[in-house]
Design a protein around this motif. Structure first.
Motif, PDB file in Angstrom:
ATOM      1  N   TYR A 135      -2.530   9.356  -2.874  1.00 23.56           N
ATOM      2  CA  TYR A 135      -2.143   7.955  -2.675  1.00 23.56           C
ATOM      3  C   TYR A 135      -3.326   7.067  -2.321  1.00 23.56           C
ATOM      4  O   TYR A 135      -3.315   5.884  -2.595  1.00 23.56           O
ATOM      5  CB  TYR A 135      -1.102   7.828  -1.550  1.00 23.56           C
ATOM      6  CG  TYR A 135       0.177   8.608  -1.771  1.00 23.56           C
ATOM      7  CD1 TYR A 135       0.661   8.837  -3.061  1.00 23.56           C
ATOM      8  CD2 TYR A 135       0.921   9.096  -0.691  1.00 23.56           C
ATOM      9  CE1 TYR A 135       1.844   9.543  -3.245  1.00 23.56           C
ATOM     10  CE2 TYR A 135       2.104   9.788  -0.871  1.00 23.56           C
ATOM     11  CZ  TYR A 135       2.556  10.016  -2.161  1.00 23.56           C
ATOM     12  OH  TYR A 135       3.710  10.703  -2.343  1.00 23.56           O
ATOM     13  N   GLU A 148      -7.201   5.493  -1.757  1.00 29.92           N
ATOM     14  CA  GLU A 148      -8.403   5.206  -2.544  1.00 29.92           C
ATOM     15  C   GLU A 148      -9.344   6.400  -2.397  1.00 29.92           C
ATOM     16  O   GLU A 148      -9.156   7.228  -1.486  1.00 29.92           O
ATOM     17  CB  GLU A 148      -9.071   3.936  -1.977  1.00 29.92           C
ATOM     18  CG  GLU A 148      -8.261   2.685  -2.196  1.00 29.92           C
ATOM     19  CD  GLU A 148      -7.910   2.493  -3.659  1.00 29.92           C
ATOM     20  OE1 GLU A 148      -8.816   2.204  -4.456  1.00 29.92           O
ATOM     21  OE2 GLU A 148      -6.729   2.646  -4.026  1.00 29.92           O
ATOM     22  N   GLY A 169       4.549   3.293  -5.044  1.00 31.79           N
ATOM     23  CA  GLY A 169       3.477   2.388  -5.453  1.00 31.79           C
ATOM     24  C   GLY A 169       2.109   3.023  -5.406  1.00 31.79           C
ATOM     25  O   GLY A 169       1.093   2.325  -5.398  1.00 31.79           O
ATOM     26  N   SER A 200       0.835  -1.200   0.000  1.00 30.73           N
ATOM     27  CA  SER A 200       0.000   0.000   0.000  1.00 30.73           C
ATOM     28  C   SER A 200       0.870   1.250   0.000  1.00 30.73           C
ATOM     29  O   SER A 200       1.685   1.447   0.910  1.00 30.73           O
ATOM     30  CB  SER A 200      -0.890   0.018   1.248  1.00 30.73           C
ATOM     31  OG  SER A 200      -1.419   1.316   1.415  1.00 30.73           O
ATOM     32  N   LYS A 217      -4.847  -6.542  -3.346  1.00 32.20           N
ATOM     33  CA  LYS A 217      -3.618  -6.671  -4.127  1.00 32.20           C
ATOM     34  C   LYS A 217      -2.967  -8.028  -3.898  1.00 32.20           C
ATOM     35  O   LYS A 217      -2.461  -8.649  -4.842  1.00 32.20           O
ATOM     36  CB  LYS A 217      -2.648  -5.550  -3.764  1.00 32.20           C
ATOM     37  CG  LYS A 217      -3.127  -4.198  -4.274  1.00 32.20           C
ATOM     38  CD  LYS A 217      -2.292  -3.084  -3.692  1.00 32.20           C
ATOM     39  CE  LYS A 217      -2.710  -1.743  -4.224  1.00 32.20           C
ATOM     40  NZ  LYS A 217      -2.170  -0.635  -3.433  1.00 32.20           N
TER      41      LYS A 217
HETATM   42  N1  LIG Z   1      -4.613   3.452  -2.555  1.00 31.40           N
HETATM   43  C1  LIG Z   1      -3.651   2.637  -3.149  1.00 31.40           C
HETATM   44  C2  LIG Z   1      -3.329   3.145  -4.509  1.00 31.40           C
HETATM   45  C3  LIG Z   1      -2.728   2.119  -5.347  1.00 31.40           C
HETATM   46  O1  LIG Z   1      -3.319   1.108  -5.699  1.00 31.40           O
HETATM   47  C4  LIG Z   1      -2.378   2.655  -2.331  1.00 31.40           C
HETATM   48  O2  LIG Z   1      -2.310   3.472  -1.438  1.00 31.40           O
HETATM   49  O3  LIG Z   1      -1.500   1.851  -2.582  1.00 31.40           O
END
Ligand SMILES: N[C@@H](CC=O)C(=O)O
Ligand SMILES: NC(=O)C1=CN([C@@H]2O[C@H](COP(=O)(O)OP(=O)(O)OC[C@H]3O[C@@H](n4cnc5c(N)ncnc54)[C@H](O)[C@@H]3O)[C@@H](O)[C@H]2O)C=CC1
Ligand code: NA
Length: 823
Positions: A665, A667, A795, A637, A682
């Motif tokens: 970053y 969601e 990421g 994350s 993920k």
């Molecule tokens: N919210 C997700 C964005 C990437 O998929 C994260 O913080 O990693």
């Protein structure tokens, strides 16, 4: 000696004729020439209407005749010096009176033979050649009007007469051989031995020029028209068409037989017999190269040269066990059709001999069916042949090129491109000359077929990728910015034209086949847009029938991800940043993989894990290359990585979370990050890519969101609630720090056990050195046992995600650097 032919568009107006005069006088500086002309643009068609009206007893032909006369007189007045005008006008008047008399005769007798029709149609060329010869004289060029009826002798098949070549060549040599001035010769018309006017078929003026060139052993034929040569495809159907520089006679013939409005096919034969090159030139752009048709064409070409089509055909299929191994069956079918006067465009027979299928023009289809049903009635009654089937609304598309016979892989490329774009091929034929591959498709797919094939074979020149984007929030908007930024480079360096043909958010959508700007969204999406409906968006996208079409999902929506099967079934490739489809049920994950295969579309989702980092691709390739994944461990994350890399107990925890949101970053709802679900998604995707069958319930997930914050009704309220727990987060931080450790949210999978949660890690831990939004993925595999295969880097964030999505788009578009496929 060169023979120039000017078509109707080149003599359509006073300005055009001036152009023609200039071309002729420039040619005369270096060459001897003779000139063939067509009727003024549109005049032959009007003559046809007039004679029909006269035949029907309608008076309308008189008005048309007057208009046509006026048009010619007007040109004479403008182009010919006053002193010579009256003589020319008198002669012209004589011709028009003659025409009027014939039409009057037709209207009185109400009788119209093919012979009379030819006589009437021939006036157009007589007017134009006569006027042009005088216009040239008026400019001081020695020109002589020649009526081709004195040169070309034919049989008496009026409307489409066959030329008697030896008499014709002798007459041409006799009349023109010693002529010093420029002959201005009527195209299209000829005469029988007894002096009756015949015509050589539509486009026959090209043929006239070729006959004259062959008789005089000319060094070249120049066909002057209003396009810059022959194009790779019909410009009305393929907007990205390109000019063809060189063609062989055979290629030109194949293209024109298959409907390309290139050159009248009989024209080729006389030229070919004497290897006289034919130049196709544009009267209005005389310096442009145009197309040369010659013996060798484009030597050593390994590509398709052009694509053409017959837009409407009927496909007739005879099927049945009675045909297998019976000699003479095909002969019987085709002689029945020949007797019925049916012209067969293409034939295919499977080597099982169980079916024969062929294409005919629609107006001959009933005749063909009646003849076959009649002739094979016994076999049908006995069940030896099944019912004969006629499938209407089909088109034949032909791919033509001499180089095809030297080059393996052409048909592979052809059919792959069709398959990828969901175009169903009904029948296929390739002549043993290997110069032409013809496919029959449904007529509704014609435009898509032409464009698809064109893109596939002229890719080095240009390829458009038609994009349908859903979701223009943080990621979608950044992606549009990136399109705007990269579009020129992609066009110049890779010949890729990105076209935004559809755009949608949760409220509205817009579709436009021509492409829309990349900028200005989402502000302008509401203007003239339609209310969002996934069904409708897909339906309208599908109706555009564009090749290389792909959907991009930049939403976080379950509803959109549930819709992927429909998207794939409609043969759209799909790129998604949305993790919901792949991390839902295993059944759905597998179904999507299968659907993509079944419908020959690509489904890419690199940004589902590690944003733009090459994680999914790396893992997939590892597995495909025979490696086995034994353990996956990582920080998955960006949000949680940033939070725990940044949080130092001084700034309130909730503030750090807010910064992660502001940095793009998180969601759309940051609780999805903090509660571990995003990480769990993920991990599931990675495990599935590694071939592990895993469901969400198999995971143990640590939720960091306190219950009241989980219940909050808005993001703002969530932050307020979260702030209540800032002290608790500080406590957890301090405890770890007192032990010299750092907090780190880690995902791991090994031996069927999958966990995601917060851990304390010491200074020596390989995940300790992360900063910012870094992710790290450590893949322990059979091949990487002692030291894992590691991917590390930022990421999360709009920029890295957008570029990951674009990379997937380019992979699908076969941009070489991204492509796993040999085109
Ligand atoms: N919210 C997700 C964005 C990437 O998929 C994260 O913080 O990693
Ligand atoms: N932020 C990041 O670093 C990364 C994000 N992602 C993913 O990118 C996706 C998009 O994230 P954001 O841009 O932050 O989201 P966002 O909330 O800013 O934008 C979402 C967009 O989707 C539209 N939308 C939502 N539901 C829809 C529906 N049913 N039909 C049509 N449109 C709909 C919204 O109108 C909006 O335009 C998410 O799935 C996220 O997981 C993936 C990798 C990294
Ligand atoms: Na990735």
């Amino acid at each position: 000696m060169r023979i120039l032919k000017f078509g109707g568009s080149s003599v359509g107006s006073e300005e055009a004729i001036k152009q023609v005069i200039q071309i002729i006088s420039r040619k005369l500086e270096n060459d001897r020439i003779h000139v063939v002309v067509s009727a003024f643009g549109g005049v032959t068609h009007l003559l046809e209407e007039m004679v029909e009206e006269a035949y029907a007893g309608e008076e309308a032909y008189r008005t048309k005749l007057k208009e046509v006369e006026e048009r010619h007189i007007e040109v004479v007045r403008k182009l010919i010096k006053v002193k010579q005008q009256s003589h020319v006008l008198t002669q012209l008047k004589v011709l028009f009176n003659e025409l009027e008399d014939v039409l009057h005769g037709v209207s009185l007798t109400r009788e119209l033979t093919e012979r009379t029709r030819d006589f009437v149609l021939g006036f157009g060329e007589r007017f134009s050649a006569f006027i042009l010869s005088h216009a040239l004289q008026s400019e001081g060029i020695e020109a002589e009007y020649i009526d081709a009826r004195e040169l070309i002798t034919t049989d008496n098949r009026f409307g489409n007469a066959r030329v008697r070549t030896s008499d014709t060549y002798a007459a041409i040599q006799n009349k023109l051989g010693a002529l010093d001035s420029v002959a201005i010769i009527t195209g299209f018309i000829a005469s029988t031995e007894t002096g009756e006017t015949t015509t050589l078929g539509r486009g026959g003026s090209d043929y006239t020029a070729s006959l004259i060139a062959a008789a005089l052993k000319a060094e070249a034929i120049e066909i002057w028209t209003d396009v810059t040569g022959i194009m790779t495809a019909d410009p009305r159907k393929v907007s990205d068409h390109l000019p063809i520089k060189e063609l062989s006679y055979e290629e030109a013939m194949e293209l024109s037989h298959f409907g390309a409005n290139v050159i009248y096919p009989p024209t080729i034969h006389p030229a070919m017999a004497d290897s006289i090159p034919i130049y196709i030139k544009n009267t209005f752009e005389p310096d442009a190269a145009g197309t040369i048709i010659s013996k060798d064409g484009k030597k050593d070409s390994t590509n398709v040269q052009g694509i053409s089509s017959i837009d409407e055909v009927t496909l007739i299929t005879l099927e049945g066990s009675g045909m297998v191994g019976v000699s003479g069956f095909a002969a019987r079918i085709f002689s029945v059709l020949a007797d019925a006067g049916v012209n067969i465009i293409m034939i295919t027979q499977a080597s099982s001999e169980h079916t024969v299928c062929f294409a005919v023009l629609p107006h001959q289809a009933n005749r063909a069916m009646d003849a076959l049903n009649d002739n094979f009635s016994r076999e049908i009654a006995e069940g030896i042949i099944d019912e004969i089937i006629a499938e209407k609304d089909c088109s034949v598309v032909a791919v033509v090129g001499e180089g095809m016979k030297r080059t393996p892989g052409i048909s592979g490329r052809l059919f792959r491109s069709l398959g990828r774009n969901g175009i169903n091929v009904r029948a296929i034929a390739q002549g043993s000359s290997e110069r032409n591959i013809s496919v029959v498709v449904k007529e509704k797919d014609l435009s898509k077929t032409l464009n698809t094939i064109h893109d596939a074979f002229f890719l080095s020149k240009l390829k458009s990728v038609n994009l349908f984007l859903i979701g223009i929030g943080l990621i979608g908007s950044k992606l549009l910015e990136l399109f705007e930024k990269q579009t020129e480079l992609l066009f110049e360096k890779h010949n890729i034209k990105l076209k935004l043909c559809g755009i949608a958010n949760s409220r509205h959508f817009k579709i436009n086949a021509e492409g829309m700007p990349f900028t200005g969204w989402p502000d302008h999406l509401e203007e003239n847009a339609k209310p969002m409906s996934l069904d409708q968006f897909l339906k309208e996208a599908d109706q555009l029938n564009l090749p290389n079409s792909l959907f991009i999902d930049c939403t976080a929506s379950q509803e959109v991800s549930d819709f992927y099967p429909e998207v794939m079934k409609a043969n759209f490739s799909l790129v998604t940043a949305n993790k919901k489809a792949n991390s839902g049920s295993l059944k759905r994950y597998e179904e999507l993989q299968e659907l993509a295969l079944e419908h020959n579309v690509m489904y890419l989702y690199e940004t589902n894990v590690g944003a733009g980092l090459p994680v999914v691709k790396t893992l997939k390739e590892q597995v495909l290359a025979g490696d086995t994944i034994t353990k996956i461990e990582g920080v998955l994350s960006g949000t949680l990585s940033y939070i725990f890399n940044t949080y130092d107990g001084a700034t309130p925890f909730s503030e750090v979370v807010r910064t992660a949101l502001e940095k793009g970053y998180t969601e759309p709802d940051p609780r999805e990050d903090l509660n571990g679900r995003d990480v769990a998604r993920k991990l599931i995707i990675l495990a599935r890519e590694a071939g592990i069958e895993i469901e969400m319930d198999d995971l143990s997930v640590e939720n960091l969101v306190p219950e009241p914050a989980m219940q909050a009704n808005s993001i703002d309220q969530f932050f307020d609630e979260l702030a209540q727990f800032d002290d608790e987060f500080k406590k957890r931080y301090d405890q770890a720090a007192s032990r010299g450790n750092k907090l780190c949210y880690i995902a791991s999978y090994q031996d069927g056990k999958a966990n995601v949660g917060l851990q304390e890690i010491g200074g020596q831990h390989p995940f300790n050195g992360l900063s910012g939004s870094d992710n790290i993925f450590a893949f322990h595999t059979k091949h990487y046992q002692d030291t894992p295969l590691v991917v590390k880097g930022p990421g999360a964030g709009a920029e890295v995600t957008a570029s990951g999505i674009l990379a997937d788009i380019l992979r699908i578009s076969n941009v070489p650097a991204f492509s796993n496929e040999i085109v």
